[in-house]
Design an enzyme around this catalytic site. Structure first.
Site, PDB file in Angstrom:
ATOM      1  N   ILE A 162      -3.551  -2.308  -0.403  1.00 17.33           N
ATOM      2  CA  ILE A 162      -2.715  -1.893  -1.463  1.00 17.33           C
ATOM      3  C   ILE A 162      -3.113  -0.341  -1.579  1.00 17.33           C
ATOM      4  O   ILE A 162      -4.245  -0.027  -2.120  1.00 17.33           O
ATOM      5  CB  ILE A 162      -2.900  -2.616  -2.751  1.00 17.33           C
ATOM      6  CG1 ILE A 162      -2.445  -4.122  -2.403  1.00 17.33           C
ATOM      7  CG2 ILE A 162      -1.840  -2.136  -3.801  1.00 17.33           C
ATOM      8  CD1 ILE A 162      -2.762  -5.089  -3.590  1.00 17.33           C
TER       9      ILE A 162
ATOM     10  N   THR B 119       2.249   1.682   0.797  1.00 18.98           N
ATOM     11  CA  THR B 119       2.297   2.722   0.162  1.00 18.98           C
ATOM     12  C   THR B 119       3.653   3.072  -0.364  1.00 18.98           C
ATOM     13  O   THR B 119       4.293   2.319   0.279  1.00 18.98           O
ATOM     14  CB  THR B 119       1.815   3.858   0.989  1.00 18.98           C
ATOM     15  OG1 THR B 119       1.837   5.010   0.380  1.00 18.98           O
ATOM     16  CG2 THR B 119       2.774   4.199   2.282  1.00 18.98           C
TER      17      THR B 119
ATOM     18  N   ALA C 240       6.087   8.464   1.603  1.00 17.15           N
ATOM     19  CA  ALA C 240       6.887   8.596   2.914  1.00 17.15           C
ATOM     20  C   ALA C 240       6.002   9.308   3.772  1.00 17.15           C
ATOM     21  O   ALA C 240       5.899   8.918   4.840  1.00 17.15           O
ATOM     22  CB  ALA C 240       8.215   9.151   2.775  1.00 17.15           C
TER      23      ALA C 240
ATOM     24  N   GLN D  85       2.460   9.381   3.856  1.00 18.93           N
ATOM     25  CA  GLN D  85       1.769   8.737   4.004  1.00 18.93           C
ATOM     26  C   GLN D  85       2.018   7.534   5.118  1.00 18.93           C
ATOM     27  O   GLN D  85       1.435   7.319   6.211  1.00 18.93           O
ATOM     28  CB  GLN D  85       0.781   8.018   3.022  1.00 18.93           C
ATOM     29  CG  GLN D  85      -0.018   9.058   2.153  1.00 18.93           C
ATOM     30  CD  GLN D  85      -0.698   8.383   1.033  1.00 18.93           C
ATOM     31  OE1 GLN D  85      -0.135   7.232   0.569  1.00 18.93           O
ATOM     32  NE2 GLN D  85      -1.377   9.152   0.358  1.00 18.93           N
TER      33      GLN D  85
ATOM     34  N   CYS E  47     -12.283  17.301 -12.724  1.00 15.21           N
ATOM     35  CA  CYS E  47     -12.845  16.182 -12.343  1.00 15.21           C
ATOM     36  C   CYS E  47     -14.383  15.996 -11.888  1.00 15.21           C
ATOM     37  O   CYS E  47     -15.186  14.856 -12.303  1.00 15.21           O
ATOM     38  CB  CYS E  47     -12.158  15.349 -11.142  1.00 15.21           C
ATOM     39  SG  CYS E  47     -10.412  15.044 -11.345  1.00 15.21           S
TER      40      CYS E  47
END
Length: 398
Positions: A189, A211, A214, A216, A378
């Protein structure tokens, strides 16, 4: 006009000072003062040149999203923004609401963000916003296998180990969690650009990779064909629409794109897809449960500018939902500092691509600065340990 309110802004700095239980922040203010905030216990040491009081106004009303806007407009600067983000995350509990949006702006942003919920239509739109920037863009700064999630480095983490090697270690660890054998079937997933699917197929496993991107989907199909791997099928399929059962399920940092309202649907889909006794290997990003409510009540920098519809997990809430679906929570392992190192490597590669002029021409300076800020933001968050990455195995009751 803002200068007339300097006393009020110094009071906001006083609140930040009181909330810094670990580490310190040296601030040069627009009225020429140099203030040391915190410094009462060891921790990150950050430096900020506050060039306009407006930056603090944006922080007070817009939280992390407002703080980014202030940076993008040159209202503050730092020789190392990553250290500043680490400092704020390390002290997120004691800072409380000091660096979060409030008032009417918070309400308006929540209303706007509610329009980006991850319904079937919304999920496709949100995924396209982030992932369909183009495979060529991501190939410039990810590892050669195009793995866009935390690697697992040998410990202690060493600069000598390549990112490609650490990503391969992560993929192997996820596969090992599934306890599968050649010929078994796996549902992945959120398949990214196919690094996990390729590794699984090379072990003789049959992989159905899904996915909503498009870009990927095309990349995974091309990759599998080029490698001669007939065991991989890929489709643009919403996790809620998966039919059939599999020996195992893998999902690597996809659940952050689901949103809290859809965690039950995601876990129900995992449970339905597993045969009795089957295993799911999940890699996810969680935020400290102690600050989850405040986080969830706001729209942060990532949600507003990078990943609409995104939501970090509350581990305790997510685990309770998993167990309610008959999924036993086992073999939990955290790897947040590994993610900080992964992000550092990505930023170095990203900067090198920019310096060499290799970014596609449609990406202007504003976009480049935004993404560099995102990578620093991050990294600092993981180093501050208020957010963490982890792997867990969910076992469906037989």
């Amino acid at each position: 006009m803002l200068g007339a309110f300097a006393t009020l802004f110094h009071r906001l700095l006083d609140r930040i000072d009181a909330g810094l239980a670990h580490g310190s922040l040296t601030v040069t203010t627009p009225d020429g003062r140099v203030r040391l905030l915190g410094g009462r216990a060891p921790g990150p040491e950050a430096v900020v040149d506050l060039r306009s009081w407006r930056a603090l106004l944006r922080l007070a009303t817009g939280g992390s999203a407002g703080w980014y806007v202030a940076w993008s407009k040159g209202e503050w600067a730092s020789p190392d923004p990553t250290a500043l983000f680490e400092l704020f995350m390390r002290n997120s509990r004691t800072l409380g609401k000091t660096a979060r949006s409030g008032g009417a702006i918070r309400i308006l942003r929540r209303l706007r963000n509610s329009l980006r919920r991850n319904s079937r239509t919304g999920s496709r739109r949100n995924i396209e916003f982030h992932y369909d920037l183009g495979n060529d863009f991501y190939a410039l700064w990810l590892d050669p296998g195009l793995t866009y999630s935390s690697a697992l480095f040998d410990e202690p983490i060493s600069p000598a180990q390549s990112l490609e090697s650490a990503q391969a270690t992560k993929i192997d660890a996820m596969l090992d969690r599934l306890a599968v054998e050649p010929g078994d079937t796996i549902l992945e997933i959120g398949c990214g650009w196919g690094s996990f699917a390729e590794a699984a197929a090379r072990r003789g496993l049959a992989v159905h990779a899904i996915t909503l991107s498009a870009e990927q989907e095309r990349a995974v199909a091309d990759r599998s064909a080029a490698a001669g791997l007939s065991g991989v099928t890929v489709s643009r399929t919403d996790y809620r629409d998966v039919v059939g059962q599999y020996d195992a399920v893998a999902s690597i940092e996809m659940v952050e794109a689901v949103g809290q309202d859809y965690w039950p649907a995601y876990l129900a889909a995992v449970a339905r897809a597993l045969k009795p006794g089957g295993r799911a290997a999940i890699q996810y990003i969680a935020i400290d449960d102690a600050i989850f409510e405040a986080y969830a009540a706001n729209v942060d920098f990532i949600q507003r500018f990078i990943f609409p519809g995104g939501m970090l997990l509350s581990e305790s809430r997510f685990r309770a939902l998993a167990e309610a679906e008959g999924l036993e929570w086992t073999d939990h392992r955290t790897c947040g500092l590994h993610y900080a190192e992964t992000l550092r490597r990505w930023r170095i590669a990203f900067d090198a691509a920019v310096a060499a002029g290799r970014l596609p021409t449609q990406f202007d300076r504003h976009f480049i600065d935004l993404w560099r800020y995102y990578l620093m933001y991050c990294e600092g968050g993981f180093r501050g340990q208020g957010i963490d990455a982890a792997q867990v195995t969910l076992v469906k009751r037989a």
